[in-house]
Design a protein around this motif. Sequence first.
Motif, PDB file in Angstrom:
ATOM      1  N   LEU A   1     -41.584  10.156  32.326  1.00 59.13           N
ATOM      2  CA  LEU A   1     -39.656  10.099  32.063  1.00 59.13           C
ATOM      3  C   LEU A   1     -38.785   8.536  32.779  1.00 59.13           C
ATOM      4  O   LEU A   1     -39.247   7.970  33.958  1.00 59.13           O
ATOM      5  N   ILE A   2     -37.999   8.267  31.394  1.00 55.79           N
ATOM      6  CA  ILE A   2     -37.979   6.772  31.670  1.00 55.79           C
ATOM      7  C   ILE A   2     -36.538   6.791  32.714  1.00 55.79           C
ATOM      8  O   ILE A   2     -35.681   6.450  33.676  1.00 55.79           O
ATOM      9  N   TRP A   3     -34.656   7.518  31.900  1.00 57.68           N
ATOM     10  CA  TRP A   3     -33.844   8.027  32.749  1.00 57.68           C
ATOM     11  C   TRP A   3     -33.719   9.309  31.725  1.00 57.68           C
ATOM     12  O   TRP A   3     -33.927   9.627  30.462  1.00 57.68           O
ATOM     13  N   THR A   4     -32.652  10.129  32.318  1.00 58.32           N
ATOM     14  CA  THR A   4     -32.057  11.237  31.799  1.00 58.32           C
ATOM     15  C   THR A   4     -30.412  11.004  32.213  1.00 58.32           C
ATOM     16  O   THR A   4     -30.053   9.760  33.170  1.00 58.32           O
ATOM     17  N   LYS A   5     -29.430  11.231  31.246  1.00 60.59           N
ATOM     18  CA  LYS A   5     -28.215  10.938  30.790  1.00 60.59           C
ATOM     19  C   LYS A   5     -27.379  11.787  30.651  1.00 60.59           C
ATOM     20  O   LYS A   5     -27.621  12.640  29.725  1.00 60.59           O
ATOM     21  N   PRO A   6     -26.484  12.432  31.139  1.00 58.51           N
ATOM     22  CA  PRO A   6     -25.481  13.748  30.959  1.00 58.51           C
ATOM     23  C   PRO A   6     -25.315  13.265  29.387  1.00 58.51           C
ATOM     24  O   PRO A   6     -24.285  11.700  29.288  1.00 58.51           O
ATOM     25  N   VAL A   7     -24.260  14.479  28.632  1.00 61.80           N
ATOM     26  CA  VAL A   7     -23.736  14.219  27.914  1.00 61.80           C
ATOM     27  C   VAL A   7     -22.641  15.024  27.762  1.00 61.80           C
ATOM     28  O   VAL A   7     -22.953  16.343  28.777  1.00 61.80           O
ATOM     29  N   PRO A   8     -21.696  15.634  26.661  1.00 56.81           N
ATOM     30  CA  PRO A   8     -20.544  16.597  26.426  1.00 56.81           C
ATOM     31  C   PRO A   8     -21.192  18.190  26.890  1.00 56.81           C
ATOM     32  O   PRO A   8     -20.504  19.011  28.083  1.00 56.81           O
TER      33      PRO A   8
ATOM     34  N   LEU B   1     -20.022  13.373  19.099  1.00 55.58           N
ATOM     35  CA  LEU B   1     -20.754  13.159  18.624  1.00 55.58           C
ATOM     36  C   LEU B   1     -20.908  12.268  19.799  1.00 55.58           C
ATOM     37  O   LEU B   1     -20.297  10.803  20.038  1.00 55.58           O
ATOM     38  N   THR B   2     -22.464  11.448  20.410  1.00 53.92           N
ATOM     39  CA  THR B   2     -21.547  10.177  21.389  1.00 53.92           C
ATOM     40  C   THR B   2     -22.720   9.663  21.834  1.00 53.92           C
ATOM     41  O   THR B   2     -24.019  10.005  21.098  1.00 53.92           O
ATOM     42  N   ALA B   3     -22.436   8.134  21.303  1.00 52.87           N
ATOM     43  CA  ALA B   3     -23.393   7.763  21.453  1.00 52.87           C
ATOM     44  C   ALA B   3     -23.892   6.532  22.277  1.00 52.87           C
ATOM     45  O   ALA B   3     -23.503   6.052  23.510  1.00 52.87           O
ATOM     46  N   LEU B   4     -25.400   6.147  22.634  1.00 55.65           N
ATOM     47  CA  LEU B   4     -26.025   5.984  23.910  1.00 55.65           C
ATOM     48  C   LEU B   4     -26.373   4.932  24.023  1.00 55.65           C
ATOM     49  O   LEU B   4     -27.316   4.582  22.664  1.00 55.65           O
ATOM     50  N   ASN B   5     -26.219   4.226  25.277  1.00 51.55           N
ATOM     51  CA  ASN B   5     -26.726   2.470  24.946  1.00 51.55           C
ATOM     52  C   ASN B   5     -29.075   2.636  25.509  1.00 51.55           C
ATOM     53  O   ASN B   5     -28.664   3.878  26.272  1.00 51.55           O
ATOM     54  N   ALA B   6     -29.292   2.337  24.315  1.00 48.38           N
ATOM     55  CA  ALA B   6     -31.034   2.513  24.117  1.00 48.38           C
ATOM     56  C   ALA B   6     -31.987   2.312  25.461  1.00 48.38           C
ATOM     57  O   ALA B   6     -32.760   3.380  25.760  1.00 48.38           O
ATOM     58  N   GLN B   7     -31.404   1.528  25.701  1.00 48.91           N
ATOM     59  CA  GLN B   7     -32.081   0.603  26.596  1.00 48.91           C
ATOM     60  C   GLN B   7     -32.007   0.902  28.618  1.00 48.91           C
ATOM     61  O   GLN B   7     -32.041   1.539  28.891  1.00 48.91           O
ATOM     62  N   THR B   8     -30.008   1.799  28.745  1.00 55.57           N
ATOM     63  CA  THR B   8     -29.831   1.738  30.173  1.00 55.57           C
ATOM     64  C   THR B   8     -28.914   2.968  30.191  1.00 55.57           C
ATOM     65  O   THR B   8     -29.103   4.026  30.816  1.00 55.57           O
ATOM     66  N   GLY B   9     -28.732   3.837  28.623  1.00 55.95           N
ATOM     67  CA  GLY B   9     -28.008   5.088  28.985  1.00 55.95           C
ATOM     68  C   GLY B   9     -26.719   5.611  28.655  1.00 55.95           C
ATOM     69  O   GLY B   9     -26.386   6.908  29.181  1.00 55.95           O
ATOM     70  N   ALA B  10     -26.411   4.351  29.110  1.00 53.72           N
ATOM     71  CA  ALA B  10     -24.417   4.407  29.422  1.00 53.72           C
ATOM     72  C   ALA B  10     -24.357   4.350  28.166  1.00 53.72           C
ATOM     73  O   ALA B  10     -24.056   4.287  26.821  1.00 53.72           O
ATOM     74  N   PRO B  11     -23.167   4.829  28.064  1.00 57.81           N
ATOM     75  CA  PRO B  11     -21.728   5.663  27.033  1.00 57.81           C
ATOM     76  C   PRO B  11     -22.150   4.788  26.060  1.00 57.81           C
ATOM     77  O   PRO B  11     -21.117   3.561  26.725  1.00 57.81           O
ATOM     78  N   VAL B  12     -21.975   4.037  25.052  1.00 56.19           N
ATOM     79  CA  VAL B  12     -21.287   3.340  24.155  1.00 56.19           C
ATOM     80  C   VAL B  12     -19.923   3.476  23.029  1.00 56.19           C
ATOM     81  O   VAL B  12     -18.605   2.690  23.421  1.00 56.19           O
TER      82      VAL B  12
END
Length: 241
Positions: A51-58, A81-92
């Motif tokens: 596991l690298i990361w887990t990020k919340p979506v709506p 529809l949500t876009a996240l940064n592939a490296q960090t998982g931060a919302p875009v």
Amino acid sequence: SAINLTTGKKVWKQRYENLPFTSNLAVTAHELYLGTDNAEIVKLDKVTGQLIWTKPVPSTVIAAPKANGDNVFAKTINGELTALNAQTGAPVWNYQQTLPSLIIKDTSDPVINGSTLLTGFSNGTLMAFEKASGNVLWTKQISLPEGKTDAERMADVSATPKVVDNTVYAASYQGKLIAFDFQTQDTVWSADVSTYNDFTLSDNTIFAGDNNGNVIAIERATGTILWKQTALLYRHLTAPT
């Protein structure tokens, strides 16, 4: 699990506590992405399964995520529809659409076509977004909800659209299967095929299973129905391959 395709031997197996996966996989050169019932996108190392990361979506993710080098895109069951940064998982960026009161709990996957992201929604629309910014480029109504009851008005674009050259093929539940021009959105043809499942393209033919379990062959160039196989009626078909 990861399994060697030639030998069938298990390469790795991981158990992920408290991650109830609900989507298919998105696979890139080095990572795997999945959605969960806990409203999360999960990133895994493809070689080890770590596991690298887990990020919340709506909301719950049923559609398979889509990923490119920069972002990972997740469509959630609440119509966002949500876009996240592939490296960090931060919302875009994020896009939200109001959905009908009754929808199919199955949904089409987002599709990447060059710099564009195509996504079907449960109100019968297919939308094109600029991948980097989330700007809406165009909206195509695949089917119009009709009828008096919520069930009669269901028109989900739950089949994943296909793009070949400059033509988009899309289908909806209780609607039609259509082909249209990617640049102008002008309809080339439409066929009376209602489906909640994916369809398959060959060189000259489209194969689809309709919502009653019929297998239908459609001519790609004209939308003419070539044949219909009715022997599998009401058997809840998977997508043809």
